[in-house]
Write an enzyme that holds these catalytic residues in place. Structure first.
Site, PDB file in Angstrom:
ATOM      1  N   MET A 117       0.723  -1.204  -0.129  1.00  0.00           N
ATOM      2  CA  MET A 117      -0.068  -0.092  -0.041  1.00  0.00           C
ATOM      3  C   MET A 117       0.819   1.380   0.019  1.00  0.00           C
ATOM      4  SD  MET A 117      -3.039   1.063  -0.188  1.00  0.00           S
ATOM      5  CE  MET A 117      -4.249  -0.377   0.193  1.00  0.00           C
ATOM      6  N   CYS A 118       1.334   1.662   1.006  1.00  0.00           N
ATOM      7  CA  CYS A 118       1.830   3.115   1.337  1.00  0.00           C
ATOM      8  C   CYS A 118       3.469   2.983   0.504  1.00  0.00           C
ATOM      9  CB  CYS A 118       2.003   3.483   2.620  1.00  0.00           C
ATOM     10  SG  CYS A 118       0.319   3.821   3.255  1.00  0.00           S
ATOM     11  N   VAL A 119       4.083   1.989   0.960  1.00  0.00           N
ATOM     12  CA  VAL A 119       5.318   1.924   0.359  1.00  0.00           C
ATOM     13  C   VAL A 119       5.416   1.857  -1.131  1.00  0.00           C
ATOM     14  CG1 VAL A 119       7.587   0.269  -0.081  1.00  0.00           C
ATOM     15  CG2 VAL A 119       6.507   0.670   2.265  1.00  0.00           C
ATOM     16  N   THR A 122       4.260   5.122  -2.600  1.00  0.00           N
ATOM     17  CA  THR A 122       5.209   6.313  -2.545  1.00  0.00           C
ATOM     18  C   THR A 122       6.132   5.950  -3.535  1.00  0.00           C
ATOM     19  OG1 THR A 122       4.411   6.725  -0.202  1.00  0.00           O
ATOM     20  CG2 THR A 122       6.675   7.661  -0.900  1.00  0.00           C
TER      21      THR A 122
END
Length: 184
Positions: A117-119, A122
């Protein structure tokens, strides 16, 4: 080579006893801690990212809870900046791009949670913005996911996302390979 370490969402809710524990979170935090130690020892820049889930429907990372706090093993120190975000992509609605450009690093080294998700969000956004990236894959973790009635184990989720990032968006390596380079 000048490198900057970007630590994404290494927060208490992702660890055992938290509201959304990930598979392998403690091992990932230990690897991130080793990497952070090398960056600090070399005097290299470090930026922390903290996800805060605003609103009454916060499943985890709720403001004012222990779970929103960054894990003590990788907590900011010595004035290291913390970028607070409210979306998976750490660039959305934050000053992260400005901070990275001001640092003028040749490579951004990423570690954190969640791989899926966030990794992922980003790293893809950073690549689209023209940054050169390395992902410390063993300093990242993912959850088990359910899709179409099947449970995909967190280790497989992590591997699939790292494989998708490797070569196109970033070089994906482990912490020992990164710390074995001439400088962190």
């Amino acid at each position: 080579m000048t490198r900057l370490l970007l630590l994404i969402d290494l927060q208490r809710d992702y660890f055992p006893g938290g509201r959304h524990p990930l598979v392998g979170a403690d091992a990932a935090a230990a690897a991130a801690q080793r990497l952070l130690g090398r960056f600090r020892a070399a005097g290299r820049p470090v930026i922390h990212v903290q996800h805060v889930w605003e609103g009454p429907d916060a499943a985890f990372f709720a403001p004012g809870t222990d779970g929103v706090e960054i894990d003590p093993r990788v907590a900011p120190s010595g004035g290291e900046p913390v970028v607070v975000k409210h979306h998976p992509n750490a660039f959305l609605g934050t000053d992260l791009e400005t901070r990275l450009r001001d640092a003028a690093a040749d490579e951004i080294v990423v570690a954190g949670m969640m791989s899926s998700m966030c990794v992922d969000a980003t790293v893809r956004a950073a690549s689209d913005l023209g940054f050169s990236l390395a992902v410390a894959q063993d300093a990242c973790a993912a959850p088990d996911l359910v899709f179409d009635g099947a449970t995909i184990p967190g280790g497989q989720v992590h591997a699939a996302f790292m494989a998708a990032l490797d070569g196109t968006y970033a070089r994906v390596v482990d912490v020992d390979a990164l710390t074995g380079d001439t400088a962190p």
